[in-house]
Design an enzyme around this catalytic site. Structure first.
Site, PDB file in Angstrom:
ATOM      1  CD  GLU A  43      -0.683  -5.675   5.870  1.00  0.00           C
ATOM      2  OE1 GLU A  43      -1.033  -4.483   5.978  1.00  0.00           O
ATOM      3  OE2 GLU A  43      -0.420  -6.212   4.774  1.00  0.00           O
TER       4      GLU A  43
ATOM      5  CB  CYS B 148      -0.984  -0.038   1.173  1.00  0.00           C
ATOM      6  SG  CYS B 148      -2.403   1.079   0.974  1.00  0.00           S
TER       7      CYS B 148
ATOM      8  CG  HIS C 206      -3.334  -3.607   3.503  1.00  0.00           C
ATOM      9  ND1 HIS C 206      -2.317  -2.990   4.204  1.00  0.00           N
ATOM     10  CD2 HIS C 206      -4.013  -2.619   2.874  1.00  0.00           C
ATOM     11  CE1 HIS C 206      -2.386  -1.678   4.015  1.00  0.00           C
ATOM     12  NE2 HIS C 206      -3.395  -1.423   3.213  1.00  0.00           N
TER      13      HIS C 206
END
Length: 222
Positions: free
Chosen positions: A196, A86, A194
């Site tokens: 994660e 990002c 994302h």
């Protein structure tokens, strides 16, 4: 695997990335933007999401000139692994480690939702755990995720199999539905979604965990 996570004023996904990397078996160190060196033996530098320096000027432009980014570029240029997520992807384009630019979303609005991505290549240290063409569910959260580059660059990215992920339903206007790209040596990945935030079943999404596991695999055999 020894991973360094860069932290800027406004970073807000650094701890999430640390959790995902540690779960994949990495030894993680957080590195402040005013530092000018990376920890000895660093294998991977992760540049996390957020709003570094409040996204003033252009997203990632100020962060790209922070002292630690000289060490980041040196690490990448000697063949080290880099993951930009990002705002981290925006920073990698601003440093010149990846081509192109991230523009304002075509709908001129902030997007925060889960998107379906297609794994466009498995020929990278980040994607070996996926199947070619596999569709995965990964969240996005960005206002400036519209990837653009000149026609020559877009052609080269496609011809060199350097488009890592694409959107199945383009949310932001990115050229060629691009969600993530690789460097020429395939050791630098920038992506807007994302992983994660999709790296633990407790989060309801686990497709991102394979990206971090692939890195552990790669560096365990390096």
């Amino acid at each position: 695997m020894k991973a360094a996570i860069l932290v800027f004023p406004g970073s807000n996904c650094d701890r999430d990335v640390a959790v995902a990397l540690r779960k994949a078996g990495a030894e993680v160190t957080m590195v402040w933007h005013k530092d000018d060196t990376l920890p000895d033996g660093t294998d991977l530098v992760a540049v996390p999401g957020g709003f570094s320096f409040g996204d003033y000027l252009r997203c990632g432009a100020i962060a790209a000139n922070a002292p630690i980014c000289k060490a980041l570029k040196a690490h990448a240029n000697r063949g080290g692994y880099v993951l930009g997520i990002c705002n981290g992807f925006q920073i990698l384009t601003e440093t010149g480690l990846l081509p192109g630019v991230l523009m304002r979303n075509s709908g001129i609005s902030f997007l925060c939702r889960t998107e379906t991505l297609k794994v466009a290549t498995t020929d990278s240290p980040f994607t070996t755990r996926y199947k070619p063409g596999q569709q995965i569910e990964i969240p996005i959260a960005h206002h400036d995720g519209n990837y653009q580059a000149d026609a020559e660059t877009l052609t080269r990215l496609g011809a060199e199999d350097r488009i890592a992920f694409t959107y199945t339903d383009n949310p932001n206007g990115s050229a060629h539905d691009i969600a993530g790209i690789l460097s020429e040596n395939r050791r630098v990945l920038g992506l807007m979604p994302h992983p994660e935030r999709a790296a633990d079943p407790a989060l309801g999404l686990n497709d991102g965990a394979l990206l971090f596991a692939a890195l552990t695999d790669q560096l365990a055999h390096a």
